[in-house]
Design a protein around this motif. Structure first.
Motif, PDB file in Angstrom:
ATOM      1  N   GLY A  13       0.818  -1.208   0.000  1.00  0.00           N
ATOM      2  CA  GLY A  13       0.000   0.000   0.000  1.00  0.00           C
ATOM      3  C   GLY A  13       0.852   1.258   0.000  1.00  0.00           C
ATOM      4  N   LEU A  14       1.923   1.253   0.812  1.00  0.00           N
ATOM      5  CA  LEU A  14       2.812   2.412   0.892  1.00  0.00           C
ATOM      6  C   LEU A  14       3.484   2.681  -0.450  1.00  0.00           C
ATOM      7  N   ALA A  15       3.753   1.635  -1.211  1.00  0.00           N
ATOM      8  CA  ALA A  15       4.418   1.799  -2.512  1.00  0.00           C
ATOM      9  C   ALA A  15       3.577   2.612  -3.499  1.00  0.00           C
ATOM     10  N   THR A  16       2.286   2.759  -3.229  1.00  0.00           N
ATOM     11  CA  THR A  16       1.420   3.547  -4.117  1.00  0.00           C
ATOM     12  C   THR A  16       1.446   5.040  -3.779  1.00  0.00           C
ATOM     13  N   LEU A  17       2.174   5.431  -2.750  1.00  0.00           N
ATOM     14  CA  LEU A  17       2.210   6.841  -2.342  1.00  0.00           C
ATOM     15  C   LEU A  17       2.614   7.772  -3.492  1.00  0.00           C
ATOM     16  N   PRO A  18       3.633   7.409  -4.310  1.00  0.00           N
ATOM     17  CA  PRO A  18       3.992   8.311  -5.415  1.00  0.00           C
ATOM     18  C   PRO A  18       2.875   8.515  -6.440  1.00  0.00           C
ATOM     19  N   LEU A  19       1.904   7.614  -6.466  1.00  0.00           N
ATOM     20  CA  LEU A  19       0.787   7.763  -7.402  1.00  0.00           C
ATOM     21  C   LEU A  19      -0.215   8.814  -6.945  1.00  0.00           C
ATOM     22  N   GLY A  20      -0.066   9.246  -5.695  1.00  0.00           N
ATOM     23  CA  GLY A  20      -0.945  10.284  -5.178  1.00  0.00           C
ATOM     24  C   GLY A  20      -1.943   9.756  -4.171  1.00  0.00           C
ATOM     25  N   TRP A  21      -1.844  10.255  -2.940  1.00  0.00           N
ATOM     26  CA  TRP A  21      -2.807   9.913  -1.901  1.00  0.00           C
ATOM     27  C   TRP A  21      -3.679  11.126  -1.625  1.00  0.00           C
ATOM     28  N   ALA A  22      -4.854  10.880  -1.069  1.00  0.00           N
ATOM     29  CA  ALA A  22      -5.782  11.968  -0.773  1.00  0.00           C
ATOM     30  C   ALA A  22      -5.421  12.644   0.546  1.00  0.00           C
ATOM     31  N   THR A  23      -5.728  13.919   0.638  1.00  0.00           N
ATOM     32  CA  THR A  23      -5.666  14.614   1.918  1.00  0.00           C
ATOM     33  C   THR A  23      -6.914  14.233   2.697  1.00  0.00           C
ATOM     34  N   LEU A  24      -6.734  13.653   3.863  1.00  0.00           N
ATOM     35  CA  LEU A  24      -7.842  13.029   4.569  1.00  0.00           C
ATOM     36  C   LEU A  24      -8.497  13.983   5.559  1.00  0.00           C
ATOM     37  N   THR A  25      -9.810  13.958   5.589  1.00  0.00           N
ATOM     38  CA  THR A  25     -10.545  14.617   6.662  1.00  0.00           C
ATOM     39  C   THR A  25     -10.480  13.745   7.910  1.00  0.00           C
ATOM     40  N   GLY A  26     -10.851  14.306   9.034  1.00  0.00           N
ATOM     41  CA  GLY A  26     -10.862  13.525  10.265  1.00  0.00           C
ATOM     42  C   GLY A  26     -11.797  12.335  10.182  1.00  0.00           C
ATOM     43  N   HIS A  27     -12.945  12.524   9.512  1.00  0.00           N
ATOM     44  CA  HIS A  27     -13.924  11.448   9.387  1.00  0.00           C
ATOM     45  C   HIS A  27     -13.351  10.291   8.567  1.00  0.00           C
ATOM     46  N   THR A  28     -12.732  10.607   7.418  1.00  0.00           N
ATOM     47  CA  THR A  28     -12.158   9.565   6.565  1.00  0.00           C
ATOM     48  C   THR A  28     -11.003   8.872   7.267  1.00  0.00           C
ATOM     49  N   LEU A  29     -10.144   9.648   7.925  1.00  0.00           N
ATOM     50  CA  LEU A  29      -9.029   9.054   8.660  1.00  0.00           C
ATOM     51  C   LEU A  29      -9.534   8.109   9.741  1.00  0.00           C
ATOM     52  N   GLY A  30     -10.582   8.515  10.433  1.00  0.00           N
ATOM     53  CA  GLY A  30     -11.147   7.649  11.471  1.00  0.00           C
ATOM     54  C   GLY A  30     -11.656   6.332  10.916  1.00  0.00           C
ATOM     55  N   LEU A  31     -12.314   6.394   9.743  1.00  0.00           N
ATOM     56  CA  LEU A  31     -12.827   5.172   9.119  1.00  0.00           C
ATOM     57  C   LEU A  31     -11.689   4.263   8.672  1.00  0.00           C
ATOM     58  N   LEU A  32     -10.608   4.844   8.151  1.00  0.00           N
ATOM     59  CA  LEU A  32      -9.459   4.037   7.734  1.00  0.00           C
ATOM     60  C   LEU A  32      -8.799   3.358   8.932  1.00  0.00           C
ATOM     61  N   ILE A  33      -8.666   4.091  10.015  1.00  0.00           N
ATOM     62  CA  ILE A  33      -8.092   3.498  11.229  1.00  0.00           C
ATOM     63  C   ILE A  33      -8.989   2.379  11.746  1.00  0.00           C
ATOM     64  N   LEU A  34     -10.288   2.620  11.753  1.00  0.00           N
ATOM     65  CA  LEU A  34     -11.222   1.593  12.212  1.00  0.00           C
ATOM     66  C   LEU A  34     -11.174   0.349  11.327  1.00  0.00           C
ATOM     67  N   SER A  35     -10.979   0.544  10.005  1.00  0.00           N
ATOM     68  CA  SER A  35     -10.909  -0.621   9.121  1.00  0.00           C
ATOM     69  C   SER A  35      -9.770  -1.544   9.531  1.00  0.00           C
ATOM     70  N   GLY A  36      -8.640  -0.959   9.919  1.00  0.00           N
ATOM     71  CA  GLY A  36      -7.520  -1.768  10.370  1.00  0.00           C
ATOM     72  C   GLY A  36      -7.772  -2.435  11.705  1.00  0.00           C
ATOM     73  N   LEU A  37      -8.300  -1.679  12.649  1.00  0.00           N
ATOM     74  CA  LEU A  37      -8.570  -2.243  13.977  1.00  0.00           C
ATOM     75  C   LEU A  37      -9.613  -3.356  13.891  1.00  0.00           C
ATOM     76  N   PHE A  38     -10.670  -3.120  13.111  1.00  0.00           N
ATOM     77  CA  PHE A  38     -11.700  -4.163  12.939  1.00  0.00           C
ATOM     78  C   PHE A  38     -11.112  -5.401  12.260  1.00  0.00           C
ATOM     79  N   GLY A  39     -10.284  -5.179  11.224  1.00  0.00           N
ATOM     80  CA  GLY A  39      -9.688  -6.309  10.521  1.00  0.00           C
ATOM     81  C   GLY A  39      -8.764  -7.119  11.412  1.00  0.00           C
ATOM     82  N   GLY A  40      -7.926  -6.444  12.191  1.00  0.00           N
ATOM     83  CA  GLY A  40      -7.033  -7.152  13.110  1.00  0.00           C
ATOM     84  C   GLY A  40      -7.808  -7.897  14.187  1.00  0.00           C
TER      85      GLY A  40
END
Length: 297
Positions: free
Chosen positions: A198-225
């Motif tokens: 996933g990190l290797a795709t950083l040069p392709l351009g990542w989005a600037t995240l709002t707090g809401h989106t960042l929270g959902l991404l963090i939750l996706s990892g915690l839920f998956g683990g």
């Protein structure tokens, strides 16, 4: 993972909880799919899944000693296939209802059974033939109505099938390397490689995240683990054959997610494909009851 403690009710409860957590992860991934690039989503899902898994391994006194490996090439193959499956499945989730993407993932045991015949010299039994026919019929019922229309659904189905195929390859590799490698090491290296991919795709351009989106991404990892931990403990407390029926109960949560969270109707194609795909997965599970099953990543 081998069952070491006979506590079937605890195992069933943990299997049901893992299904809820896995669906919550997929809901988070779908919710951010229109604003966060795929690689960025895979990175956050993987990095934050490492946190509960490392804590769990430390609690079991398997970290870091349990990460020692005698088969680095096997881990690399398993992790590469698993990371590619994660990319494909997340892309499918972005294009399909959660229930349909989850149903396509149920093809994995059928493809594993077929892979055992083609790659490992296992017998092509009546169970495997029946599983394959039912699965193919289910996919046909789901996909054929979209062939004339084309569009994003057809692309989503192709990605979902690719994810199931890659997952089957990854789990066949797990079957091979688990003779010497711990479940903790297999899970850790898979998630680490997925995070790096996933990190290797950083040069392709990542989005600037709002707090809401960042929270959902963090939750996706915690839920998956957490889902992985619950599945691991479920297989510790109860035999895989006893837990198998609850694989299908877990499809209730994606259906509810589509209806209640995303406001998506359940299609007639899905309802017709559901018993066919699950029947094929059930036959494949019966065929493989004597084979030790790894936890779903």
């Amino acid at each position: 993972m081998e069952n070491t403690t006979d506590r079937p009710l605890a195992g069933i409860a943990l299997r049901l909880l893992s299904g809820i957590l896995f669906t919550a992860m997929v809901v988070c991934v779908k919710a951010v799919s229109t604003v966060a690039p795929l690689g960025q989503t895979v990175f956050f899902r993987s990095v934050f899944a490492l946190l509960p898994i490392v804590v769990f391994l430390a609690w079991r006194r398997e970290f870091p000693a349990g990460l020692a490996t005698r088969r680095p090439a096997g881990h690399l193959l398993r992790s590469g296939l698993g990371a590619a499956a994660m990319f494909s499945s997340f892309a499918a989730v972005a294009l399909l209802p959660v229930a349909e993407a989850t149903l396509l993932a149920q093809l994995t045991p059928v493809l594993m059974a077929l892979g055992g015949v083609l790659l490992m010299g296992e017998r092509f039994t009546a169970h495997r033939a029946g599983a394959l026919l039912l699965a193919l019929a289910g996919v046909a019922v789901l996909v054929l109505p979209e062939l004339g229309a084309g569009g994003t659904s057809l692309t989503g189905y192709a990605l979902g099938l690719l994810a199931a195929l890659l997952s089957a390859g990854a789990l066949l590799t797990v079957r091979h390397i688990s003779r010497t490698e711990t479940a903790g090491a297999i899970a850790f290296y898979f998630i680490l490689v997925s995070a790096l991919a996933g990190l290797a795709t950083l040069p392709l351009g990542w989005a600037t995240l709002t707090g809401h989106t960042l929270g959902l991404l963090i939750l996706s990892g915690l839920f998956g683990g957490a889902a992985h931990i619950c599945m691991t403990l479920a297989l510790r407390y109860a035999e895989a054959s006893r837990l198998a029926p609850f694989e299908y109960v877990a499809l209730i949560w994606p259906i509810l997610a589509d209806l209640l969270v995303f406001g998506l109707p359940i299609s007639s194609g899905f309802l017709l494909a559901l018993p066919l795909v699950l029947g094929g997965a059930g036959l494949a599970a019966l065929e493989g009851r004597s084979v030790r099953r790894p936890a779903r990543q």
